[in-house]
Design an enzyme around this catalytic site. Structure first.
Site, PDB file in Angstrom:
ATOM      1  N   ARG A   1       0.855  -1.190   0.000  1.00 57.61           N
ATOM      2  CA  ARG A   1       0.000   0.000   0.000  1.00 57.61           C
ATOM      3  C   ARG A   1       0.888   1.237   0.000  1.00 57.61           C
ATOM      4  NH1 ARG A   1      -3.668  -2.363  -1.571  1.00 57.61           N
ATOM      5  NH2 ARG A   1      -5.749  -2.635  -0.698  1.00 57.61           N
TER       6      ARG A   1
ATOM      7  N   HIS B   1      -0.990   0.880  -9.520  1.00 57.79           N
ATOM      8  CA  HIS B   1      -1.690   0.016  -8.553  1.00 57.79           C
ATOM      9  C   HIS B   1      -2.428  -1.112  -9.290  1.00 57.79           C
ATOM     10  CE1 HIS B   1      -3.849  -0.176  -4.394  1.00 57.79           C
ATOM     11  NE2 HIS B   1      -3.796  -1.379  -4.959  1.00 57.79           N
TER      12      HIS B   1
HETATM   13  P1  NDP Z   1      -1.951 -11.422   4.412  1.00 61.36           P
HETATM   14  O1  NDP Z   1      -2.825 -10.914   5.502  1.00 61.36           O
HETATM   15  O2  NDP Z   1      -2.111 -12.823   3.979  1.00 61.36           O
HETATM   16  O3  NDP Z   1      -0.418 -11.217   4.811  1.00 61.36           O
HETATM   17  C1  NDP Z   1       0.036 -10.051   5.443  1.00 61.36           C
HETATM   18  C2  NDP Z   1       1.465 -10.287   5.935  1.00 61.36           C
HETATM   19  O4  NDP Z   1       1.939  -9.067   6.535  1.00 61.36           O
HETATM   20  C3  NDP Z   1       1.546 -11.368   7.012  1.00 61.36           C
HETATM   21  O5  NDP Z   1       2.705 -12.137   6.848  1.00 61.36           O
HETATM   22  C4  NDP Z   1       1.621 -10.556   8.305  1.00 61.36           C
HETATM   23  O6  NDP Z   1       2.270 -11.199   9.390  1.00 61.36           O
HETATM   24  C5  NDP Z   1       2.434  -9.370   7.840  1.00 61.36           C
HETATM   25  N1  NDP Z   1       2.245  -8.240   8.757  1.00 61.36           N
HETATM   26  C6  NDP Z   1       1.115  -7.543   9.006  1.00 61.36           C
HETATM   27  N2  NDP Z   1       1.341  -6.593   9.929  1.00 61.36           N
HETATM   28  C7  NDP Z   1       2.638  -6.696  10.269  1.00 61.36           C
HETATM   29  C8  NDP Z   1       3.477  -6.001  11.184  1.00 61.36           C
HETATM   30  N3  NDP Z   1       3.013  -5.004  11.960  1.00 61.36           N
HETATM   31  N4  NDP Z   1       4.764  -6.384  11.285  1.00 61.36           N
HETATM   32  C9  NDP Z   1       5.244  -7.396  10.538  1.00 61.36           C
HETATM   33  N5  NDP Z   1       4.509  -8.104   9.634  1.00 61.36           N
HETATM   34  C10 NDP Z   1       3.220  -7.757   9.526  1.00 61.36           C
HETATM   35  O7  NDP Z   1      -2.146 -10.415   3.204  1.00 61.36           O
HETATM   36  P2  NDP Z   1      -1.905 -10.698   1.644  1.00 61.36           P
HETATM   37  O8  NDP Z   1      -0.598 -11.372   1.481  1.00 61.36           O
HETATM   38  O9  NDP Z   1      -3.113 -11.311   1.054  1.00 61.36           O
HETATM   39  O10 NDP Z   1      -1.849  -9.187   1.091  1.00 61.36           O
HETATM   40  C11 NDP Z   1      -0.889  -8.262   1.578  1.00 61.36           C
HETATM   41  C12 NDP Z   1      -1.229  -6.865   1.125  1.00 61.36           C
HETATM   42  O11 NDP Z   1      -0.987  -6.732  -0.264  1.00 61.36           O
HETATM   43  C13 NDP Z   1      -2.702  -6.446   1.255  1.00 61.36           C
HETATM   44  O12 NDP Z   1      -3.005  -6.063   2.583  1.00 61.36           O
HETATM   45  C14 NDP Z   1      -2.797  -5.305   0.281  1.00 61.36           C
HETATM   46  O13 NDP Z   1      -2.508  -4.082   0.939  1.00 61.36           O
HETATM   47  C15 NDP Z   1      -1.711  -5.599  -0.728  1.00 61.36           C
HETATM   48  N6  NDP Z   1      -2.254  -5.900  -2.072  1.00 61.36           N
HETATM   49  C16 NDP Z   1      -1.880  -5.112  -3.109  1.00 61.36           C
HETATM   50  C17 NDP Z   1      -2.323  -5.388  -4.387  1.00 61.36           C
HETATM   51  C18 NDP Z   1      -1.870  -4.584  -5.548  1.00 61.36           C
HETATM   52  O14 NDP Z   1      -2.398  -4.736  -6.646  1.00 61.36           O
HETATM   53  N7  NDP Z   1      -0.866  -3.736  -5.390  1.00 61.36           N
HETATM   54  C19 NDP Z   1      -3.245  -6.503  -4.647  1.00 61.36           C
HETATM   55  C20 NDP Z   1      -3.562  -7.264  -3.480  1.00 61.36           C
HETATM   56  C21 NDP Z   1      -3.090  -6.961  -2.242  1.00 61.36           C
HETATM   57  P3  NDP Z   1       1.662 -12.527  10.041  1.00 61.36           P
HETATM   58  O15 NDP Z   1       1.922 -13.600   9.003  1.00 61.36           O
HETATM   59  O16 NDP Z   1       2.434 -12.720  11.263  1.00 61.36           O
HETATM   60  O17 NDP Z   1       0.196 -12.262  10.229  1.00 61.36           O
HETATM   61  C1  OXD Z   2      -6.163  -5.273  -3.164  1.00 61.06           C
HETATM   62  C2  OXD Z   2      -5.670  -4.355  -4.194  1.00 61.06           C
HETATM   63  O1  OXD Z   2      -6.030  -4.987  -1.976  1.00 61.06           O
HETATM   64  O2  OXD Z   2      -5.969  -4.573  -5.390  1.00 61.06           O
HETATM   65  O3  OXD Z   2      -6.717  -6.331  -3.553  1.00 61.06           O
HETATM   66  O4  OXD Z   2      -4.944  -3.420  -3.864  1.00 61.06           O
END
Ligand code: NDP
Ligand code: OXD
Length: 315
Positions: free
Chosen positions: A230, A278
């Site tokens: 993000r 994005h």
């Molecule tokens: P998940 O919830 O599966 O994974 C999130 C990861 O981030 C986990 O490993 C989590 O740790 C870690 N995390 C969260 N908070 C912290 C913290 N404070 N410190 C350290 N690690 C942390 O999410 P996804 O993998 O499905 O997606 C990740 C992000 O990708 C979404 O939230 C979104 O913002 C972004 N995204 C962007 C897209 C784009 O087109 N650019 C498309 C889709 C998503 P833990 O494993 O310990 O919970």
């Molecule tokens: C999502 C994105 O969060 O597209 O799925 O950013």
């Protein structure tokens, strides 16, 4: 019983798919809400703040995005279950994005592009993949898929997460106490974190300065940042300053503090920055609607929901 679609983009496209899949379902597209007491389910992407709180019988929110930060930005978000979009195609696209950009910078493609523009035939040293340390900030659904793909090339992988993880071939670091150690062993930083109060602005000049440079032994000209999480995670100005100061070699950015990225941003024209709008992992509307209807059916039958958002963690 009605389904509300409140999406800042593609709302009518989603509605058409819902009508195709389930012609009997009463679908409302915001702002045409009708009787709000009839709305039990909502499919949303960046809905207007306060809108969902006007529905007294709402039972489930389905997020079109994998990231749900825009929902938490609503101070009146109703306390009903929320599920986020998790999908094989989305995961595959993000894996492609990450792999493409790690390879691009590892193989110094921005420099080759510059050389080509000047018709210069010049050899640039490129390290072996096993000598490049790729660090993933966030190794959830998307990060773990990316790690598996990168492993095939032989990159040395590490990951930093909130809770400790375990994945073959990945050195795992957890929590703030281990962040510095993780960064000091990372040449290419891939960010797939959600935006939460803990992660907002985390990619600032202090963090970037901690990335490994390995001094004289450095194989890449400097550290690389790839952010597809993000825009709120990063401080655009700090990334630029780090590039200018040579603390960063290059960056691939799919997300920005302000989107669309303003024309005035110097990121647009920086020779070592790749900007994408994005769309690292754009999802197919039919897949989103299919997923939403499956979750709604489960909710109606009282069956377990998938990918439920944890309100305390904020993702
Ligand atoms: P998940 O919830 O599966 O994974 C999130 C990861 O981030 C986990 O490993 C989590 O740790 C870690 N995390 C969260 N908070 C912290 C913290 N404070 N410190 C350290 N690690 C942390 O999410 P996804 O993998 O499905 O997606 C990740 C992000 O990708 C979404 O939230 C979104 O913002 C972004 N995204 C962007 C897209 C784009 O087109 N650019 C498309 C889709 C998503 P833990 O494993 O310990 O919970
Ligand atoms: C999502 C994105 O969060 O597209 O799925 O950013």
């Amino acid at each position: 019983m009605a389904l509300l679609i409140a999406c800042s983009s593609r709302a009518h496209e989603f509605a058409a798919f819902v009508r195709g899949f389930d012609p009997a379902l009463d679908v409302r597209v915001a702002p045409d809400l009708g009787n709000v007491a009839e709305i039990e389910h909502a499919l949303v992407w960046q809905p207007p703040k306060g809108l969902l709180a006007t529905m007294p019988n709402l039972r489930l929110i389905v997020s079109v995005g994998a990231g749900v930060d825009a929902l938490f930005a609503d101070p009146d978000l109703p306390a009903v279950p929320m599920v986020r979009f998790v999908d094989g195609d989305l995961t595959g696209r993000m894996t492609e994005y990450v792999t493409l950009h790690v390879l691009y910078h590892h193989r110094r493609m921005s420099e080759f592009r510059e050389l080509q523009a000047r018709k210069v035939w010049k050899y640039l040293a490129e390290p072996a993949a096993y000598d490049v340390r790729v660090g993933l900030m966030g190794m959830g659904v998307l990060g773990s898929a990316a790690a598996r793909a990168l492993r095939i090339f032989g990159y040395r992988l590490r990951a930093w997460t909130r809770s400790r993880k375990s994945l073959d071939g990945v050195a795992c670091y957890a929590g703030n106490a281990e962040l510095e150690a993780f960064l000091s062993e990372t040449d290419v930083l891939v960010v797939l974190l959600p935006l939460t109060p803990e992660t907002r602005g985390i990619l600032d000049h202090r963090l970037l300065a901690k990335l490994s440079r390995r001094g004289r032994d450095a194989r890449l000209p400097g550290p690389v940042l790839i952010n597809a999480g993000r825009g709120g995670l990063q401080v655009d100005a700090d990334i630029l300053a780090s590039l200018e100061a040579g603390k960063l070699y290059a960056a691939s950015l799919d997300v920005f503090e302000a989107e669309p990225l303003p024309h005035s941003s110097p990121l647009w024209s920086h020779p070592r920055v790749l900007v994408t709008p994005h769309n690292a992992a754009e999802s197919a509307p039919a897949a989103i609607v299919h997923y939403a209807l499956k979750q709604i059916a489960a909710e109606r039958r009282g069956q377990p929901l998938q990918n439920v958002v944890d309100r305390k963690r904020g993702y």
